[in-house]
Design a protein around this motif. Structure first.
Motif, short mmCIF file in Angstrom:
data_model
loop_
_atom_site.label_atom_id
_atom_site.label_comp_id
_atom_site.label_asym_id
_atom_site.label_seq_id
_atom_site.Cartn_x
_atom_site.Cartn_y
_atom_site.Cartn_z
N ASN A 440 -24.28 4.39 58.76
CA ASN A 440 -24.96 5.15 57.69
C ASN A 440 -25.48 6.47 58.20
O ASN A 440 -25.32 7.52 57.57
N LEU A 441 -26.13 6.42 59.40
CA LEU A 441 -26.67 7.65 59.97
C LEU A 441 -25.55 8.64 60.29
O LEU A 441 -25.71 9.85 60.11
N ILE A 442 -24.42 8.12 60.74
CA ILE A 442 -23.28 9.00 61.05
C ILE A 442 -22.80 9.69 59.77
O ILE A 442 -22.53 10.89 59.75
N GLN A 443 -22.75 8.93 58.67
CA GLN A 443 -22.35 9.53 57.38
C GLN A 443 -23.34 10.61 56.95
O GLN A 443 -22.95 11.68 56.48
N MET A 444 -24.64 10.32 57.15
CA MET A 444 -25.66 11.31 56.78
C MET A 444 -25.51 12.57 57.62
O MET A 444 -25.68 13.70 57.15
N ALA A 447 -22.61 14.61 56.40
CA ALA A 447 -23.00 15.31 55.18
C ALA A 447 -23.84 16.53 55.52
O ALA A 447 -23.65 17.62 54.96
N ALA A 448 -24.76 16.36 56.48
CA ALA A 448 -25.62 17.47 56.89
C ALA A 448 -24.78 18.61 57.48
O ALA A 448 -25.01 19.79 57.21
N LYS A 449 -23.77 18.20 58.28
CA LYS A 449 -22.92 19.23 58.89
C LYS A 449 -22.14 20.01 57.83
O LYS A 449 -22.03 21.23 57.90
N LYS A 450 -21.64 19.25 56.85
CA LYS A 450 -20.88 19.89 55.76
C LYS A 450 -21.75 20.90 55.04
O LYS A 450 -21.30 21.98 54.66
N ALA A 451 -23.05 20.53 54.90
CA ALA A 451 -23.99 21.42 54.21
C ALA A 451 -24.53 22.49 55.16
O ALA A 451 -25.48 23.18 54.84
N LYS A 452 -23.96 22.55 56.35
CA LYS A 452 -24.36 23.49 57.40
C LYS A 452 -25.82 23.33 57.81
O LYS A 452 -26.47 24.27 58.27
N ASN A 453 -26.34 22.14 57.61
CA ASN A 453 -27.72 21.86 58.06
C ASN A 453 -27.64 21.29 59.48
O ASN A 453 -27.76 20.09 59.71
N PHE A 454 -27.40 22.18 60.45
CA PHE A 454 -27.16 21.72 61.82
C PHE A 454 -28.42 21.17 62.49
O PHE A 454 -28.35 20.34 63.38
N VAL A 455 -29.58 21.66 62.03
CA VAL A 455 -30.84 21.12 62.58
C VAL A 455 -30.93 19.63 62.27
O VAL A 455 -31.21 18.80 63.14
N GLU A 456 -30.65 19.27 61.01
CA GLU A 456 -30.69 17.87 60.60
C GLU A 456 -29.61 17.05 61.34
O GLU A 456 -29.86 15.94 61.81
N ALA A 457 -28.41 17.66 61.45
CA ALA A 457 -27.32 16.95 62.14
C ALA A 457 -27.72 16.63 63.59
O ALA A 457 -27.50 15.52 64.09
N THR A 479 -16.18 10.65 63.80
CA THR A 479 -17.20 10.44 64.83
C THR A 479 -17.13 8.99 65.30
O THR A 479 -17.25 8.07 64.50
N ARG A 480 -16.92 8.83 66.61
CA ARG A 480 -16.96 7.49 67.19
C ARG A 480 -18.31 7.32 67.89
O ARG A 480 -18.98 8.30 68.17
N TRP A 481 -18.66 6.08 68.15
CA TRP A 481 -19.95 5.86 68.82
C TRP A 481 -19.86 4.66 69.74
O TRP A 481 -19.00 3.80 69.60
N HIS A 482 -20.77 4.63 70.72
CA HIS A 482 -20.90 3.42 71.53
C HIS A 482 -22.35 3.26 72.00
O HIS A 482 -23.11 4.23 72.08
#
Ligand SMILES: Nc1ncnc2c1ncn2[C@@H]1O[C@H](COP(=O)(O)OP(=O)(O)OP(=O)(O)O)[C@@H](O)[C@H]1O
Ligand SMILES: [Zn+2]
Length: 484
Positions: A440-444, A447-457, A479-482
């Motif tokens: 969920n956080l990765i999706q958020m 979304a933040a990146k798409k909105a160019k909100n890099f601070v939030e990303a 985005t992958r994670w471990h």
């Protein structure tokens, strides 16, 4: 490789050589059954459980005896308070003992002798001590004459001359027994019956045994005159174990035990956890919080067994995290074994890893050292599990992972750690942040990146990093994670 252990009697580490090749006779002074066991008792039981398991893994046939003290003032007081009998109180807490220790995965002893079942052996010892001039009757009681035993104090390093009356809190001149003793450090082998108390017939009149004599009698009845390892908490060195030695050795003229081993105390703010101080947590309270029994085992085994460990909520939380890591490793094969084709190859342990584990633990039961080896394996398996989940294949060849997993499971078992395959579902939930929350956080973040909100990303990336989750941005906006 040789197994060494610290012998309290000689105050140094010695090579372990049992009396009979391949066999170990071991006795552990267990609990007085007047209440539920607390975490201090759990530590003692876990440490000796693992010492026994390790000896068995090293190929010894171990006979392990643990007593229940079921005749004692504390049990009598409890029975009086609740209007029941000493026997009823003892039975109840013996039952509770087994429930608690089973939950902690402590293997059952070969026998659990009780004071009330050992009266013949006890009376025989008292009689022999009297015959040999080490014991004297006094007004219905029988006392041990410590001055008669030349080496009294050899275990604790205390000398009778240093233990003068007044300087030790053990000597209480108000004590009714004080008047009957020839020397203030003489101790009761047999106590004359008092009105309303349970009593047994004896050549010295009706009465009940003292505490120390029961262990001397139980060792002799169950294991013989000289045993390999006598164990207990460090609080028992003086006077309990000192007195056991004085009683047994005066009668047999042989060493009671070749190795004396003692576990350190569980403390609270530096003080021994004990019923009398009221600073205790019972095993059942701790487990019902809930705390995973394996986390309790880890809390105990991460400390060197002879050193004190302070009980704090943080220490239990750290042990719980540690257990989650270990558990992920232990579940690896159940979780990914099919996918990686594990079943087909059978189990082969990695000799170098087994050897490192043994080298660590052979050094005076260095369980923390053994755990380091387990954690290396578990972390490696966890890392590979994450890679497999997100990239579809592992970095290390599956056959090597299979060996690592089997090695981890086998060595963890030596220390009493087991993970049930059924707990897999729960794994992600209890390990802090769950997989779903991460996704969920990765999706958020996307979304933040798409909105160019890099601070939030970046904030989301940092938040996940702080929880031990690393994100890997891949081409195509994936985005992958471990887990680290
Ligand atoms: N705080 C502790 N830490 C480690 N071991 C302990 C602790 N308290 C007791 N033990 C050990 O547990 C075993 C059983 O002890 P016992 O029943 O005599 O308890 P105790 O010392 O009287 O405890 P309490 O005073 O709290 O009832 C002994 O081997 C003892 O050394
Ligand atoms: Zn004992």
């Amino acid at each position: 490789m040789t197994l060494t252990l610290y012998n309290t009697l000689t105050r140094r580490k010695e090579t372990f050589t049992p009396l009979q090749a391949g066999k170990v006779q071991m006795y552990y002074c267990g609990v007085t059954v007047y209440d539920y066991c607390h975490l201090g008792h759990a530590r003692a039981c876990i440490v000796w459980d693992v010492v026994r398991r390790y000896l068995q893994w090293r190929g010894y046939q171990v006979k392990y005896i643990q007593n229940f003290t079921d005749i004692d003032d504390k049990i009598l007081n409890r029975a009086r308070d609740e209007g029941s009998s000493m026997q009823a109180v003892a039975e109840r807490y013996i039952q509770a003992y087994f429930e608690d220790m089973d939950r902690l995965n402590i293997q059952r002893a070969d026998a659990y002798p009780r004071a009330t079942h050992t009266l013949d052996g006890i009376k025989r010892l008292v009689y022999e001590l009297e015959q040999k001039g080490y014991a004297y009757p006094a007004d219905g009681d029988v006392y041990y004459a410590v001055r008669q035993f030349n080496t009294y104090g050899k275990l604790s390093g205390r000398k009778l001359e240093d233990l003068q009356a007044g300087k030790s809190d053990r000597v209480n001149i108000e004590d009714p027994e004080y008047q009957k003793k020839k020397d203030p450090f003489d101790f009761a082998l047999w106590k004359g019956a008092k009105a309303g108390e349970p009593a047994w017939e004896s050549p010295w009149g009706a009465g009940r045994p003292g505490w120390h004599i029961e262990c001397s009698a139980m060792v002799r009845d169950n294991l013989g005159e000289t045993i390999d390892i006598h164990a207990g908490g460090a609080d028992l060195i003086f006077p309990h174990h000192e007195n056991e030695i004085a009683q047994s050795e005066a009668v047999t003229g042989k060493p009671l035990a070749n190795y004396w081993m003692h576990n350190g105390m569980v403390t609270v703010d530096g003080e021994k956890m004990s019923k009398s101080l009221g600073n205790f947590i019972t095993i059942r309270e701790l487990l019902d919080r809930p705390t995973d029994p394996m986390a309790v085992r880890l809390f105990v085994l991460t400390a060197q067994y002879r050193k004190p460990i302070d009980f704090t909520d943080e220490a239990i939380a750290a042990a719980t995290n540690g257990w989650h890591t270990l558990r992920e490793g232990l579940l690896f094969g159940y979780q990914y074994g099919n996918q990686l084709g594990f079943e087909e190859r059978g189990s082969h342990l990695i000799p170098e890893v087994v050897q490192r584990f043994q080298e660590e633990v052979d050094d005076d039961f260095n369980f923390p050292g053994g755990l380091t080896v387990l954690f290396e394996l578990a972390k490696e398996l966890r890392r590979e599990g994450n890679i497999l989940m997100h990239q579809g294949k592992t970095e290390t060849p599956p056959e090597q992972l299979e060996q690592q997993w089997h090695t981890l499971v086998a060595l963890a078992q030596v220390l009493g750690f087991e993970a049930e395959a059924e707990t897999i579902v729960e794994t992600n939930v209890t390990d802090g942040i769950s997989d779903t929350e991460i996704e969920n956080l990765i999706q958020m973040r996307l979304a933040a990146k798409k909105a160019k909100n890099f601070v939030e990303a970046d904030r989301i990336r940092n938040e996940l990093q702080a929880q031990g989750i690393t994100l890997i941005d891949q081409p195509g906006g994936v985005t992958r994670w471990h887990r680290n």
